[in-house]
Motif scaffolding. Sequence first.
Motif, PDB file in Angstrom:
ATOM      1  N   ILE A 282       0.766  -1.266   0.013  1.00 34.18           N
ATOM      2  CA  ILE A 282      -0.012   0.065  -0.200  1.00 34.18           C
ATOM      3  C   ILE A 282       0.989   1.248   0.046  1.00 34.18           C
ATOM      4  O   ILE A 282       0.590   2.373  -0.513  1.00 34.18           O
ATOM      5  N   GLU A 283       1.893   1.163   0.619  1.00 35.40           N
ATOM      6  CA  GLU A 283       2.932   2.457   0.727  1.00 35.40           C
ATOM      7  C   GLU A 283       3.634   2.598  -0.595  1.00 35.40           C
ATOM      8  O   GLU A 283       4.080   3.927  -0.818  1.00 35.40           O
ATOM      9  N   GLN A 284       3.707   1.821  -1.438  1.00 33.41           N
ATOM     10  CA  GLN A 284       4.378   1.981  -2.714  1.00 33.41           C
ATOM     11  C   GLN A 284       3.480   2.164  -4.060  1.00 33.41           C
ATOM     12  O   GLN A 284       3.873   1.921  -5.044  1.00 33.41           O
TER      13      GLN A 284
END
Length: 291
Positions: A282-284
């Motif tokens: 989700i962070e990338q």
Amino acid sequence: MSTTFQLDTSTSRANPTPAPMKRLTVPEVRQRKVDGTTQMPIVMLTAYTARQAQLLDAHCDLLLVGDSLGQVIYGLASSVPVTLDMMIAHGAAVVRGSYHAAVIVDMPFGTYEASPEIAFASAARIMKETGCAGVKLEGGEAMAATVAFLIRRGIPVMGHVGLTPQAVNVLGGYNARGRSDAEAETILADARALDTAGAFAVVIEGVVEPIAIAITQAIACPAIGIGASAQCDGQVLVTDDMLGMFDRVPRFVKVYENIAETIGSAAARYAQDVRQRTFPGIEQTYQPRKI
């Protein structure tokens, strides 16, 4: 305060930025040795890219864009196939990535030996297209006239004696030099000839230690050792060797870090994440904006 091109680590782009200090000059390096003594040893490492130069710059007096890039970067068997275009491209990158160290660029095999005029044309192109502070060439008495010719025309020159990698086909390998009295005398004479010709420094590579010490004491300009002696006026190593990027290194190299192991480990973890579909997370990834 001068301006140079610095690599912005947040964007990976080269942007003009004020240099926080004046770049070291060739005369300042030469003046480190006074009456045969260098109180503060000269630190030199190789650099081939802008980012590498940026990381090394604050710690070095000299950054050498060595023709060793043939083996280190391009996987060539020796430095003999390295071209002038290759040296200029990497030299310009190292100058862009540094602001403190004086950048010296190797003249590749076949670009300076034939005549002083040919050497000047090659060296002038290197200086103009890279912005470097000087060039380095291999050879002793045979190249002394060329060294003097270049210096009289505004090109600082660093010499290189002992084990000269561009002459590997004549030498028959990379073994230590100066084991016989005759060869030792030749190497000493080579260093003296370069010093007399006006070289601002001389690299002494792969010679037995007593010869390195004798040369350091015999010449007025700084002697920079690699596989020589701690009593030289400075030291140089191939950065990738001292960082442990290769399985085998010359015996004169001290490995300060095992970067190859770090890179291999990181690549293995990345490969595992990709195959398990845990990267990207989700962070990338980019998600729809909430309205």
